[in-house]
Design a protein around this motif. Structure first.
Motif, PDB file in Angstrom:
ATOM      1  N   UNK A 136     -41.663  18.290   4.299  1.00 12.90           N
ATOM      2  CA  UNK A 136     -41.032  17.025   4.689  1.00 12.90           C
ATOM      3  C   UNK A 136     -41.576  15.872   3.852  1.00 12.90           C
ATOM      4  N   UNK A 137     -42.890  15.884   3.582  1.00 11.32           N
ATOM      5  CA  UNK A 137     -43.475  14.808   2.777  1.00 11.32           C
ATOM      6  C   UNK A 137     -42.897  14.829   1.364  1.00 11.32           C
ATOM      7  N   UNK A 138     -42.765  16.057   0.799  1.00  9.03           N
ATOM      8  CA  UNK A 138     -42.186  16.157  -0.534  1.00  9.03           C
ATOM      9  C   UNK A 138     -40.743  15.663  -0.546  1.00  9.03           C
ATOM     10  N   UNK A 139     -39.994  16.020   0.489  1.00  5.54           N
ATOM     11  CA  UNK A 139     -38.608  15.558   0.576  1.00  5.54           C
ATOM     12  C   UNK A 139     -38.571  14.034   0.700  1.00  5.54           C
ATOM     13  N   UNK A 140     -39.516  13.498   1.482  1.00  2.00           N
ATOM     14  CA  UNK A 140     -39.557  12.051   1.703  1.00  2.00           C
ATOM     15  C   UNK A 140     -39.861  11.311   0.394  1.00  2.00           C
ATOM     16  N   UNK A 141     -40.819  11.837  -0.363  1.00  2.00           N
ATOM     17  CA  UNK A 141     -41.149  11.226  -1.653  1.00  2.00           C
ATOM     18  C   UNK A 141     -39.937  11.293  -2.581  1.00  2.00           C
ATOM     19  N   UNK A 142     -39.291  12.455  -2.609  1.00  2.00           N
ATOM     20  CA  UNK A 142     -38.104  12.611  -3.458  1.00  2.00           C
ATOM     21  C   UNK A 142     -37.033  11.591  -3.097  1.00  2.00           C
ATOM     22  N   UNK A 143     -36.679  11.527  -1.815  1.00  2.00           N
ATOM     23  CA  UNK A 143     -35.586  10.629  -1.443  1.00  2.00           C
ATOM     24  C   UNK A 143     -35.992   9.174  -1.596  1.00  2.00           C
ATOM     25  N   UNK A 144     -37.270   8.874  -1.351  1.00  2.00           N
ATOM     26  CA  UNK A 144     -37.733   7.500  -1.481  1.00  2.00           C
ATOM     27  C   UNK A 144     -37.682   7.044  -2.925  1.00  2.00           C
ATOM     28  N   UNK A 145     -38.313   7.810  -3.820  1.00  4.86           N
ATOM     29  CA  UNK A 145     -38.391   7.405  -5.227  1.00  4.86           C
ATOM     30  C   UNK A 145     -36.998   7.342  -5.847  1.00  4.86           C
ATOM     31  N   UNK A 146     -36.244   8.435  -5.732  1.00  7.09           N
ATOM     32  CA  UNK A 146     -34.954   8.470  -6.400  1.00  7.09           C
ATOM     33  C   UNK A 146     -33.911   7.614  -5.677  1.00  7.09           C
ATOM     34  N   UNK A 147     -33.952   7.605  -4.363  1.00 13.49           N
ATOM     35  CA  UNK A 147     -32.985   6.811  -3.610  1.00 13.49           C
ATOM     36  C   UNK A 147     -33.165   5.322  -3.870  1.00 13.49           C
ATOM     37  N   UNK A 148     -34.426   4.851  -3.829  1.00 13.79           N
ATOM     38  CA  UNK A 148     -34.668   3.429  -4.044  1.00 13.79           C
ATOM     39  C   UNK A 148     -34.354   3.061  -5.493  1.00 13.79           C
ATOM     40  N   UNK A 149     -34.787   3.927  -6.422  1.00 15.74           N
ATOM     41  CA  UNK A 149     -34.512   3.661  -7.835  1.00 15.74           C
ATOM     42  C   UNK A 149     -33.027   3.544  -8.111  1.00 15.74           C
TER      43      UNK A 149
END
Lengths: 308, 295
Positions: free
Chosen positions: A102-115
């Protein structure tokens, strides 16, 4: 601030009891008798059934069982499954795996989604923006199991870029593809949320002031626009941690991960009440904790929010 | 009378025709509506066009890829996939069309009552929303699914709706709270209009746009949830057919007999995508703050 946190914690207590009671009630009223099911076709003798019932407190009234169960949880005793394995052991095995995922998914969606959302918001109405918008809609519309299947087939089976499944080898490399699959839908939401928020803030007074006093464009965008735009995004990300942990069942099934989803699914199929209740109770606690963290982040990000 | 009341107190910018016009100005919306119309038409008329029926086997064709005789191919027991997919689409749409609006209705009632009445009722409502929000809803759905699945598609829709109203209820509550202090609501209250009528006539119409969008997007979300439940293996019980049950059967042979998976999956994606496009365009047209209404 401390008082505010204290009040939120106090509010969480009735929520916790209500939620666990509701879950307990639902599990309790499931059709089927787990004790009789143990015997399969041969059946269980009356004496043995009675003995098992009293051992697992199944002969006591509903509310008594609930209270006994809660007592167990607070003393670290989660009970045993009917096959004799302590539920605590299952929890200790499954939760770290799903948490990592879940943490890895969260980092993925946070970094790429915000970018991506920031870039789209800055170019609202342009081709880049509309393309991203359509992509995000498609990602939301395609079910997780289809995304997972397609990625697994191409990235894993055809191109051999990443391992096909996780199994007993839980590492960054094996979890990378599952994390992307798990975070895909939320990535689309983060993108859309950031985009709208950035676009709204671009015309805000404080941004005009920042530009007027001569700040460089990158500084205006990164510090003034982005920071303020992140407030709703962070709220979403915080509450999403719980949803990711509670929604990993499909991803874990596709990639053969023995985390919360897989264990809970098995438990539900077998009607193993202690496992179901323990796993969902911990999920409830994760949700509550995530919400508290969101409240704190909110205060840190938005200087306008002051808690009396 | 009720209609004029509604337009007088709500939607200050324009009535329904204006909203529709603004919605359709976006090309996305036109595509969405057109595709959705095709999907619904296919679900209603599609099975009639075929000579096969969803439950009998063609003993000359077991597990065949698409042919002129079987447009989407057949499954391993020789049943025609085209008919099964479209009949399944009917079920999935039915589940979506019940659960989406139903969860919106629950959210509207709970949120409006809590926000408008305030006080102790509101505290109970907030507690209820918070409580339902921290439940791991998909697992509870998995827990309920076998029972609901045996009971039929309506029970599945009910279960999905009961576990998906919370976020909207929170929004409605916040809106109702601020509406309570508005002059026209105060006036109605002082004129002696009963609480239920104030909610129905003055508070909820004001939230109509929010609710319409939520119900539309709810349909899309429910169709997806039903399919996911089916894929997990806990959807509707046989002999019922839905996109979920077809996907459950098809995903096992997605590599060897890809048509069994990709026809239902493709139809599912098209349906959800079209519904979301419509919902999105409706939101842009109804929400004055998004700023795209005039584009």
């Amino acid at each position: 601030m401390a008082r505010y946190l204290g009040r939120r914690l106090l509010q969480a207590i009735p929520v916790f009891f209500g939620a666990t009671l509701l879950i307990y009630f639902m599990v309790f009223s499931l059709p089927g008798d787990p004790v009789l099911a143990l015997g399969g076709d041969k059946g269980v003798s009356d004496a043995l059934a009675a003995q098992l019932r009293s051992k697992y407190n199944l002969d006591k009234p509903f509310l008594v069982q609930y209270v006994l169960y809660l007592k167990g949880i607070f003393t670290g005793n989660f009970g045993v499954t009917f096959s004799g394995r302590p539920v605590g052991e299952l929890l200790a095995h499954a939760y770290p795996i799903t948490f990592k995922l879940a943490i890895m998914a969260l980092v993925f969606e946070g970094v790429f989604g915000i970018g991506a959302g920031l870039l789209a918001g800055l170019r609202k109405g342009k081709l880049f923006d509309s393309t991203l918008l359509v992509v995000s809609l498609v990602v939301i519309a395609v079910p997780t199991f289809v995304i997972g299947f397609v990625l697994q087939f191409f990235v894993g089976v055809k191109w051999h870029l990443l391992p096909v499944s996780v199994g007993s080898d839980v590492s960054f490399r094996t979890l990378l593809m599952p994390a992307i699959v798990l975070g895909a839908v939320s990535f689309a939401y983060v993108l859309r949320l950031t985009r709208t928020s950035v676009f709204e803030n671009l015309t805000a007074d404080f941004v005009r002031t920042a530009t007027a006093k001569g700040l460089s464009r990158p500084r205006v965008v990164m510090v003034h626009v982005l920071r303020n735009s992140l407030i709703p995004v962070v709220t979403f990300l915080g509450s999403d941690l719980g949803s990711l942990m509670g929604g990993a069942i499909v991803t874990e099934g596709i990639f053969n991960i023995s985390g919360v989803g897989g264990t809970l699914y098995q438990a539900i199929r077998q009607g193993s009440a202690p496992t179901i209740v323990s796993f969902t109770t911990i999920l409830v606690i994760v949700f509550i904790a995530a919400n508290l963290i969101v409240d704190l982040l909110y205060a840190a990000l938005d200087p306008r929010i002051r808690y009396a | 009378m009720a209609v004029t009341d509604l337009t007088a107190t709500s939607a200050p910018r324009s009535g329904a025709p204006g909203v529709l016009r603004r919605t359709f100005r976006a090309p996305r919306a036109r595509v969405g509506v057109a595709v959705l119309a095709l999907v619904v038409l296919a679900a209603v008329l599609g099975p009639v066009l075929s000579r096969w029926d969803p439950f009998t086997s063609d003993v000359t064709a077991f597990g065949r890829p698409p042919t002129a005789l079987h447009w989407f191919g057949t499954d391993s027991s020789g049943r025609d996939l085209y008919v099964r997919t479209l009949v399944g689409l009917r079920t999935s749409l039915a589940v979506g069309l019940v659960a989406g609006p139903l969860s919106t209705l629950i959210a509207a009632v709970v949120g409006a009552v809590g926000g408008y009445l305030g006080g102790r009722v509101d505290r109970v409502v907030v507690w209820g929303i918070d409580l339902a929000l921290v439940l791991p809803s998909f697992y509870l759905l998995v827990l309920l699914a076998p029972t609901a699945g045996r009971a039929g598609w309506f029970a599945v829709a009910l279960a999905i709706a009961l576990l998906g109203w919370m976020v909207m209820a929170r929004l409605v509550r916040a809106q109702a709270r601020s509406l309570r202090r508005r002059d026209f609501v105060t006036a109605a209250r002082f004129l002696g209009v009963p609480t239920g009528a104030v909610l129905r006539r003055h508070v909820l119409p004001h939230l109509a746009s929010l609710l319409v969008v939520d119900a539309t997007l709810g349909v899309a979300a429910t169709v997806l949830t039903e399919a996911t439940l089916g894929w997990v293996g806990l959807g509707l019980g046989p002999p019922a057919v839905s996109l979920g049950t077809l996907l459950a059967a098809g995903s096992a042979s997605a590599v060897t007999r890809p048509w069994l998976f990709w026809f239902p999956a493709g139809l599912l994606v098209v349906t959800v995508l079209a519904t979301s496009l419509v919902g999105d365009a409706l939101r842009d047209a109804l929400d004055p703050t998004t700023g795209t209404a005039g584009e």
